[in-house]
Design a protein around this motif. Structure first.
Motif, PDB file in Angstrom:
ATOM      1  N   PHE A  31      42.790  32.204  43.496  1.00 42.48           N
ATOM      2  CA  PHE A  31      42.547  31.170  44.503  1.00 42.48           C
ATOM      3  C   PHE A  31      43.587  31.260  45.609  1.00 42.48           C
ATOM      4  CE2 PHE A  31      43.187  27.122  46.537  1.00 42.48           C
ATOM      5  CZ  PHE A  31      41.901  26.789  46.919  1.00 42.48           C
ATOM      6  N   SER A  32      44.837  31.495  45.242  1.00 47.40           N
ATOM      7  CA  SER A  32      45.917  31.586  46.239  1.00 47.40           C
ATOM      8  C   SER A  32      45.642  32.705  47.243  1.00 47.40           C
ATOM      9  CB  SER A  32      47.266  31.829  45.557  1.00 47.40           C
ATOM     10  OG  SER A  32      47.599  30.757  44.711  1.00 47.40           O
ATOM     11  N   ILE A  33      45.205  33.846  46.748  1.00 49.74           N
ATOM     12  CA  ILE A  33      44.886  34.969  47.640  1.00 49.74           C
ATOM     13  C   ILE A  33      43.698  34.604  48.523  1.00 49.74           C
ATOM     14  CG2 ILE A  33      44.135  37.378  47.772  1.00 49.74           C
ATOM     15  CD1 ILE A  33      45.649  37.785  45.050  1.00 49.74           C
ATOM     16  N   GLN A 151      39.300  28.875  30.905  1.00 46.54           N
ATOM     17  CA  GLN A 151      40.122  29.750  31.722  1.00 46.54           C
ATOM     18  C   GLN A 151      39.470  31.106  31.971  1.00 46.54           C
ATOM     19  OE1 GLN A 151      42.427  28.724  33.666  1.00 46.54           O
ATOM     20  NE2 GLN A 151      41.925  26.782  32.698  1.00 46.54           N
ATOM     21  N   MET A 152      38.734  31.593  30.992  1.00 44.51           N
ATOM     22  CA  MET A 152      38.015  32.861  31.203  1.00 44.51           C
ATOM     23  C   MET A 152      36.971  32.684  32.309  1.00 44.51           C
ATOM     24  SD  MET A 152      39.070  35.129  28.922  1.00 44.51           S
ATOM     25  CE  MET A 152      38.502  35.865  27.435  1.00 44.51           C
ATOM     26  N   VAL A 153      36.190  31.611  32.226  1.00 42.99           N
ATOM     27  CA  VAL A 153      35.171  31.358  33.251  1.00 42.99           C
ATOM     28  C   VAL A 153      35.836  31.083  34.595  1.00 42.99           C
ATOM     29  CG1 VAL A 153      33.322  29.776  33.968  1.00 42.99           C
ATOM     30  CG2 VAL A 153      33.429  30.576  31.598  1.00 42.99           C
ATOM     31  N   ASN A 154      36.905  30.303  34.602  1.00 47.94           N
ATOM     32  CA  ASN A 154      37.600  29.991  35.844  1.00 47.94           C
ATOM     33  C   ASN A 154      38.170  31.261  36.487  1.00 47.94           C
ATOM     34  OD1 ASN A 154      38.662  28.476  37.939  1.00 47.94           O
ATOM     35  ND2 ASN A 154      40.340  27.641  36.735  1.00 47.94           N
ATOM     36  N   GLY A 155      38.757  32.127  35.688  1.00 48.81           N
ATOM     37  CA  GLY A 155      39.297  33.379  36.222  1.00 48.81           C
ATOM     38  C   GLY A 155      38.217  34.246  36.844  1.00 48.81           C
ATOM     39  N   ILE A 156      37.101  34.387  36.149  1.00 51.90           N
ATOM     40  CA  ILE A 156      35.984  35.187  36.675  1.00 51.90           C
ATOM     41  C   ILE A 156      35.410  34.534  37.929  1.00 51.90           C
ATOM     42  CG2 ILE A 156      33.624  35.970  36.188  1.00 51.90           C
ATOM     43  CD1 ILE A 156      34.600  36.271  33.200  1.00 51.90           C
ATOM     44  N   THR A 157      35.284  33.212  37.909  1.00 54.87           N
ATOM     45  CA  THR A 157      34.761  32.479  39.066  1.00 54.87           C
ATOM     46  C   THR A 157      35.638  32.695  40.293  1.00 54.87           C
ATOM     47  OG1 THR A 157      33.766  30.801  37.640  1.00 54.87           O
ATOM     48  CG2 THR A 157      34.201  30.164  39.933  1.00 54.87           C
ATOM     49  N   GLN A 158      36.942  32.535  40.125  1.00 54.42           N
ATOM     50  CA  GLN A 158      37.857  32.704  41.256  1.00 54.42           C
ATOM     51  C   GLN A 158      37.878  34.155  41.735  1.00 54.42           C
ATOM     52  OE1 GLN A 158      39.018  30.242  42.976  1.00 54.42           O
ATOM     53  NE2 GLN A 158      38.183  28.805  41.488  1.00 54.42           N
ATOM     54  N   LEU A 159      37.755  35.103  40.805  1.00 56.79           N
ATOM     55  CA  LEU A 159      37.672  36.511  41.192  1.00 56.79           C
ATOM     56  C   LEU A 159      36.417  36.764  42.023  1.00 56.79           C
ATOM     57  CD1 LEU A 159      38.682  39.439  41.122  1.00 56.79           C
ATOM     58  CD2 LEU A 159      37.445  39.694  38.945  1.00 56.79           C
ATOM     59  N   CYS A 160      35.308  36.172  41.622  1.00 60.48           N
ATOM     60  CA  CYS A 160      34.055  36.347  42.377  1.00 60.48           C
ATOM     61  C   CYS A 160      34.192  35.810  43.793  1.00 60.48           C
ATOM     62  CB  CYS A 160      32.895  35.662  41.653  1.00 60.48           C
ATOM     63  SG  CYS A 160      32.362  36.538  40.178  1.00 60.48           S
ATOM     64  N   PHE A 161      34.763  34.609  43.938  1.00 65.00           N
ATOM     65  CA  PHE A 161      34.955  34.065  45.283  1.00 65.00           C
ATOM     66  C   PHE A 161      35.900  34.944  46.102  1.00 65.00           C
ATOM     67  CE2 PHE A 161      33.590  29.800  43.535  1.00 65.00           C
ATOM     68  CZ  PHE A 161      32.423  29.739  44.274  1.00 65.00           C
ATOM     69  N   LEU A 162      36.962  35.415  45.475  1.00 63.62           N
ATOM     70  CA  LEU A 162      37.904  36.293  46.176  1.00 63.62           C
ATOM     71  C   LEU A 162      37.198  37.563  46.663  1.00 63.62           C
ATOM     72  CD1 LEU A 162      40.699  37.244  47.112  1.00 63.62           C
ATOM     73  CD2 LEU A 162      41.132  37.998  44.755  1.00 63.62           C
ATOM     74  N   LEU A 163      36.423  38.185  45.788  1.00 61.50           N
ATOM     75  CA  LEU A 163      35.710  39.407  46.177  1.00 61.50           C
ATOM     76  C   LEU A 163      34.687  39.124  47.273  1.00 61.50           C
ATOM     77  CD1 LEU A 163      35.282  41.087  42.681  1.00 61.50           C
ATOM     78  CD2 LEU A 163      36.860  41.740  44.526  1.00 61.50           C
ATOM     79  N   GLY A 164      34.010  37.980  47.171  1.00 58.20           N
ATOM     80  CA  GLY A 164      33.062  37.600  48.232  1.00 58.20           C
ATOM     81  C   GLY A 164      33.751  37.454  49.580  1.00 58.20           C
ATOM     82  N   ILE A 165      34.945  36.897  49.564  1.00 56.70           N
ATOM     83  CA  ILE A 165      35.717  36.732  50.797  1.00 56.70           C
ATOM     84  C   ILE A 165      36.208  38.090  51.318  1.00 56.70           C
ATOM     85  CG2 ILE A 165      37.900  35.813  51.716  1.00 56.70           C
ATOM     86  CD1 ILE A 165      37.388  33.378  49.792  1.00 56.70           C
ATOM     87  N   LEU A 166      36.686  38.922  50.433  1.00 59.63           N
ATOM     88  CA  LEU A 166      37.265  40.202  50.846  1.00 59.63           C
ATOM     89  C   LEU A 166      36.238  41.233  51.294  1.00 59.63           C
ATOM     90  CD1 LEU A 166      40.090  40.703  48.190  1.00 59.63           C
ATOM     91  CD2 LEU A 166      40.310  39.925  50.564  1.00 59.63           C
ATOM     92  N   PHE A 167      35.021  41.177  50.755  1.00 54.47           N
ATOM     93  CA  PHE A 167      34.033  42.207  51.065  1.00 54.47           C
ATOM     94  C   PHE A 167      33.303  41.994  52.380  1.00 54.47           C
ATOM     95  CE2 PHE A 167      33.952  43.610  46.503  1.00 54.47           C
ATOM     96  CZ  PHE A 167      34.347  44.888  46.783  1.00 54.47           C
ATOM     97  N   TYR A 168      33.767  41.090  53.183  1.00 48.47           N
ATOM     98  CA  TYR A 168      33.117  40.902  54.473  1.00 48.47           C
ATOM     99  C   TYR A 168      33.778  41.739  55.517  1.00 48.47           C
ATOM    100  CZ  TYR A 168      31.220  38.921  58.668  1.00 48.47           C
ATOM    101  OH  TYR A 168      30.592  38.775  59.865  1.00 48.47           O
TER     102      TYR A 168
END
Length: 168
Positions: A31-33, A151-168
Protein backbone atom coordinates in the motif's frame (compact mmCIF):
# COMPACT_ATOMS: atom_id res chain seq x y z
CA UNK A 1 0.29 4.86 32.63
CA UNK A 2 2.22 1.86 31.34
CA UNK A 3 -0.02 -0.36 33.46
CA UNK A 4 -3.10 0.94 31.67
CA UNK A 5 -1.62 0.33 28.24
CA UNK A 6 -0.51 -3.23 28.90
CA UNK A 7 -2.87 -6.07 29.56
CA UNK A 8 -2.18 -9.30 31.39
CA UNK A 9 -1.13 -12.48 29.65
CA UNK A 10 -4.77 -13.64 29.65
CA UNK A 11 -5.49 -11.14 26.85
CA UNK A 12 -2.56 -12.18 24.66
CA UNK A 13 -3.80 -13.90 21.50
CA UNK A 14 -2.20 -17.30 21.03
CA UNK A 15 -0.30 -18.16 17.87
CA UNK A 16 0.82 -14.60 17.10
CA UNK A 17 4.47 -15.24 16.25
CA UNK A 18 7.18 -13.21 14.55
CA UNK A 19 6.35 -14.74 11.17
CA UNK A 20 2.80 -13.39 11.45
CA UNK A 21 4.05 -9.93 12.40
CA UNK A 22 6.42 -9.93 9.42
CA UNK A 23 3.62 -11.10 7.11
CA UNK A 24 1.45 -8.26 8.40
CA UNK A 25 4.05 -5.79 7.07
CA UNK A 26 3.65 -6.97 3.47
CA UNK A 27 0.28 -5.33 2.72
CA UNK A 28 1.48 -2.15 4.45
CA UNK A 29 4.55 -2.12 2.22
CA UNK A 30 2.52 -2.70 -0.97
CA UNK A 31 0.00 0.00 0.00
CA UNK A 32 2.84 2.40 0.85
CA UNK A 33 4.39 1.94 -2.59
CA UNK A 34 0.99 2.33 -4.29
CA UNK A 35 0.20 5.46 -2.28
CA UNK A 36 3.63 6.89 -3.07
CA UNK A 37 3.17 6.35 -6.79
CA UNK A 38 -0.32 7.88 -6.69
CA UNK A 39 0.91 10.81 -4.59
CA UNK A 40 3.51 11.55 -7.27
CA UNK A 41 0.85 11.42 -9.99
CA UNK A 42 -1.71 13.40 -7.95
CA UNK A 43 0.08 16.23 -6.12
CA UNK A 44 -2.29 16.95 -3.24
CA UNK A 45 -1.22 17.60 0.33
CA UNK A 46 -4.59 16.39 1.58
CA UNK A 47 -4.20 13.13 -0.34
CA UNK A 48 -0.69 12.65 1.06
CA UNK A 49 -1.81 13.30 4.64
CA UNK A 50 -4.59 10.74 4.18
CA UNK A 51 -2.16 8.19 2.75
CA UNK A 52 0.22 8.74 5.68
CA UNK A 53 -2.65 8.13 8.14
CA UNK A 54 -3.56 4.86 6.40
CA UNK A 55 0.09 3.75 6.36
CA UNK A 56 0.47 4.74 10.02
CA UNK A 57 -2.63 2.72 10.93
CA UNK A 58 -1.30 -0.37 9.15
CA UNK A 59 2.16 0.07 10.64
CA UNK A 60 0.81 0.39 14.18
CA UNK A 61 -1.32 -2.72 13.68
CA UNK A 62 1.76 -4.62 12.48
CA UNK A 63 3.61 -3.17 15.47
CA UNK A 64 0.92 -4.61 17.75
CA UNK A 65 1.69 -8.06 16.39
CA UNK A 66 5.43 -7.49 16.83
CA UNK A 67 4.91 -6.51 20.49
CA UNK A 68 2.77 -9.59 21.07
CA UNK A 69 5.23 -11.89 19.29
CA UNK A 70 8.40 -10.50 20.87
CA UNK A 71 7.31 -9.25 24.29
CA UNK A 72 4.10 -11.21 24.94
CA UNK A 73 2.35 -7.96 25.84
CA UNK A 74 -0.97 -6.72 24.47
CA UNK A 75 -0.96 -2.96 23.85
CA UNK A 76 -4.60 -2.50 22.78
CA UNK A 77 -4.08 1.01 21.37
CA UNK A 78 -1.81 -0.38 18.64
CA UNK A 79 -4.67 -2.58 17.43
CA UNK A 80 -7.72 -0.42 18.14
CA UNK A 81 -6.41 2.76 16.52
CA UNK A 82 -7.10 1.23 13.10
CA UNK A 83 -10.81 1.84 13.40
CA UNK A 84 -10.11 5.58 13.64
CA UNK A 85 -6.91 6.27 11.70
CA UNK A 86 -7.58 4.13 8.63
CA UNK A 87 -11.09 5.43 7.87
CA UNK A 88 -9.89 9.00 8.56
CA UNK A 89 -7.00 8.52 6.15
CA UNK A 90 -9.18 7.11 3.38
CA UNK A 91 -11.75 9.88 3.96
CA UNK A 92 -9.01 12.50 3.52
CA UNK A 93 -7.83 10.79 0.35
CA UNK A 94 -11.38 10.84 -1.05
CA UNK A 95 -11.87 14.43 0.09
CA UNK A 96 -8.67 15.35 -1.77
CA UNK A 97 -10.25 14.06 -4.98
CA UNK A 98 -13.18 16.45 -4.51
CA UNK A 99 -11.14 19.42 -3.30
CA UNK A 100 -8.50 19.01 -6.00
CA UNK A 101 -10.89 18.09 -8.81
CA UNK A 102 -8.95 20.18 -11.32
CA UNK A 103 -5.81 18.06 -10.81
CA UNK A 104 -7.23 14.81 -12.17
CA UNK A 105 -9.50 13.58 -14.93
CA UNK A 106 -12.21 10.97 -14.51
CA UNK A 107 -11.72 10.01 -18.16
CA UNK A 108 -7.99 9.43 -17.62
CA UNK A 109 -8.62 7.39 -14.46
CA UNK A 110 -11.25 5.23 -16.18
CA UNK A 111 -8.91 4.71 -19.13
CA UNK A 112 -6.18 3.62 -16.75
CA UNK A 113 -8.23 1.17 -14.67
CA UNK A 114 -9.86 -0.40 -17.74
CA UNK A 115 -6.63 -0.76 -19.76
CA UNK A 116 -5.09 -4.21 -20.08
CA UNK A 117 -3.45 -5.65 -17.99
CA UNK A 118 -4.28 -3.13 -15.25
CA UNK A 119 -7.97 -4.04 -15.39
CA UNK A 120 -7.21 -7.65 -14.43
CA UNK A 121 -5.27 -6.54 -11.36
CA UNK A 122 -7.89 -3.99 -10.33
CA UNK A 123 -10.68 -6.58 -10.66
CA UNK A 124 -8.67 -9.04 -8.56
CA UNK A 125 -8.02 -6.27 -6.02
CA UNK A 126 -11.74 -5.47 -5.79
CA UNK A 127 -12.48 -9.17 -5.30
CA UNK A 128 -9.90 -9.20 -2.51
CA UNK A 129 -11.56 -6.22 -0.83
CA UNK A 130 -14.90 -8.06 -0.94
CA UNK A 131 -13.31 -11.13 0.66
CA UNK A 132 -11.74 -8.91 3.34
CA UNK A 133 -15.16 -7.35 4.07
CA UNK A 134 -16.57 -10.85 4.48
CA UNK A 135 -13.68 -11.75 6.79
CA UNK A 136 -14.23 -8.59 8.86
CA UNK A 137 -17.78 -9.71 9.62
CA UNK A 138 -17.09 -13.42 10.11
CA UNK A 139 -13.57 -14.00 11.44
CA UNK A 140 -12.22 -13.51 14.96
CA UNK A 141 -9.35 -11.01 14.62
CA UNK A 142 -7.66 -12.35 17.75
CA UNK A 143 -7.51 -15.86 16.30
CA UNK A 144 -4.18 -16.72 14.69
CA UNK A 145 -5.69 -18.86 11.92
CA UNK A 146 -8.14 -16.09 11.01
CA UNK A 147 -5.30 -13.57 11.01
CA UNK A 148 -3.25 -15.67 8.63
CA UNK A 149 -6.19 -15.91 6.22
CA UNK A 150 -6.83 -12.20 6.40
CA UNK A 151 -3.19 -11.23 5.91
CA UNK A 152 -2.69 -13.57 2.97
CA UNK A 153 -5.74 -12.11 1.20
CA UNK A 154 -4.76 -8.57 2.19
CA UNK A 155 -1.22 -9.04 0.87
CA UNK A 156 -2.46 -10.41 -2.46
CA UNK A 157 -5.09 -7.66 -2.68
CA UNK A 158 -2.57 -4.89 -2.10
CA UNK A 159 -0.16 -6.50 -4.57
CA UNK A 160 -2.92 -6.56 -7.20
CA UNK A 161 -3.67 -2.87 -6.70
CA UNK A 162 0.04 -2.04 -6.81
CA UNK A 163 0.49 -3.97 -10.07
CA UNK A 164 -2.61 -2.31 -11.53
CA UNK A 165 -1.14 1.08 -10.71
CA UNK A 166 2.34 0.24 -12.01
CA UNK A 167 1.29 -1.38 -15.29
CA UNK A 168 -0.15 1.78 -16.73
Amino acid sequence: MAGRMMQGNANIPEGFHLSMALTDCIPVLFFSISAGVLACRFPSLLFRIGAVLVILAGSLKAGWKFVIALRKIDVPFLNRQMRFLMPSGFALMLLALAVNRSRWSLTAVLHHVTAFPSCIFFLAGIAGILVLCFFAKRLDRRNAKSNWKEQMVNGITQLCFLLGILFY
